[in-house]
Design a protein around this motif. Structure first.
Motif, short mmCIF file in Angstrom:
data_model
loop_
_atom_site.label_atom_id
_atom_site.label_comp_id
_atom_site.label_asym_id
_atom_site.label_seq_id
_atom_site.Cartn_x
_atom_site.Cartn_y
_atom_site.Cartn_z
N SER A 79 0.92 -1.19 -0.15
CA SER A 79 0.47 -0.11 -0.46
C SER A 79 0.76 1.68 -0.30
CB SER A 79 -1.43 -0.03 1.27
OG SER A 79 0.43 0.31 2.25
N VAL A 80 -0.11 1.84 -0.25
CA VAL A 80 1.29 3.69 -0.32
C VAL A 80 1.67 4.18 0.98
CG1 VAL A 80 0.67 6.28 -1.04
CG2 VAL A 80 -0.35 4.67 -2.16
N ARG A 81 1.14 3.13 2.13
CA ARG A 81 1.45 4.06 3.60
C ARG A 81 2.44 3.12 3.71
NH1 ARG A 81 -2.41 1.66 7.66
NH2 ARG A 81 -4.39 3.76 7.13
N TRP A 82 2.43 1.97 3.98
CA TRP A 82 4.13 1.35 3.77
C TRP A 82 5.21 1.77 2.45
CZ3 TRP A 82 4.38 -0.24 8.36
CH2 TRP A 82 3.05 -0.27 9.14
N ARG A 83 5.07 2.01 1.40
CA ARG A 83 5.79 2.50 1.01
C ARG A 83 6.36 4.16 1.98
NH1 ARG A 83 3.47 2.05 -4.71
NH2 ARG A 83 1.65 2.55 -4.49
N LYS A 84 5.34 4.54 1.73
CA LYS A 84 6.04 5.70 2.02
C LYS A 84 6.73 6.27 3.42
CE LYS A 84 3.94 10.33 3.94
NZ LYS A 84 5.42 10.82 4.28
N VAL A 85 6.26 4.52 4.34
CA VAL A 85 7.44 4.27 5.69
C VAL A 85 8.40 4.21 5.16
CG1 VAL A 85 6.93 2.88 7.64
CG2 VAL A 85 4.75 4.10 6.82
N ALA A 86 9.02 3.17 4.44
CA ALA A 86 10.05 2.76 3.58
C ALA A 86 10.72 3.40 2.90
CB ALA A 86 9.66 1.24 3.05
N ARG A 87 10.07 4.02 2.78
CA ARG A 87 11.20 5.33 1.79
C ARG A 87 11.49 6.27 2.63
NH1 ARG A 87 7.85 6.19 -2.28
NH2 ARG A 87 6.57 8.54 -1.72
N GLU A 88 11.00 7.07 3.83
CA GLU A 88 11.23 8.11 4.55
C GLU A 88 12.48 7.32 5.53
OE1 GLU A 88 8.26 9.95 6.22
OE2 GLU A 88 7.20 10.91 4.13
N SER A 89 11.97 6.15 5.72
CA SER A 89 13.01 5.40 7.07
C SER A 89 13.98 5.03 6.50
CB SER A 89 12.69 3.84 7.04
OG SER A 89 12.50 2.98 6.47
N GLY A 90 14.02 4.92 5.21
CA GLY A 90 15.51 4.94 4.47
C GLY A 90 16.66 5.97 3.86
N ALA A 91 15.65 7.52 3.95
CA ALA A 91 15.90 8.54 3.28
C ALA A 91 16.50 8.86 4.76
CB ALA A 91 15.03 9.54 3.01
N LEU A 92 15.38 8.34 5.90
CA LEU A 92 15.82 9.58 7.22
C LEU A 92 16.63 8.62 8.61
CD1 LEU A 92 13.19 11.91 7.37
CD2 LEU A 92 14.73 12.56 6.80
N GLN A 93 17.34 7.44 8.37
CA GLN A 93 18.46 6.62 9.04
C GLN A 93 18.39 7.15 10.47
OE1 GLN A 93 21.10 4.45 6.86
NE2 GLN A 93 19.41 3.79 5.24
#
Length: 107
Positions: A3-17
């Protein structure tokens, strides 16, 4: 499909490690601290309840103008009295403001 929500979480957690790592560490430290306080409270309440009766707490105080060891011995020899001690009580106050006084007690 993700879902869009989990893609956003994965993308932001990767960018803001670093930020994600700090947030996870802060949560872990908070949980550890709260658990430590609760464990300490549980241990202390159990130990205080178990050990306080063994301390032979004072059941009464007698205030006089002048008490000495002779009076304490006399009271100690009374029937039903387990122990008696003569102590000095010093009471004073200190001025901390224009009309503000704080009581000082020394026992």
């Amino acid at each position: 499909m993700i879902s869009v929500r989990w893609r956003k979480v994965a993308r932001e957690s990767g960018a803001l490690q670093v930020g994600t790592l700090l947030a996870v560490m802060a949560i872990a430290i908070g949980i550890f601290g709260a658990g430590s306080v609760l464990a300490g409270y549980a241990i202390l309440t159990h130990e205080i309840d178990a050990n306080f009766p063994c301390t032979n707490p004072a059941s009464s105080y007698l205030y006089t103008d002048n008490a000495d060891e002779k009076l304490a011995e006399h009271v100690k020899n009374k029937n039903g009295v387990a122990d008696a001690q003569a102590r000095v009580l010093f009471m004073a106050r200190i001025q901390v403001g224009q009309d503000d006084w704080v009581a000082l007690h020394y026992l």
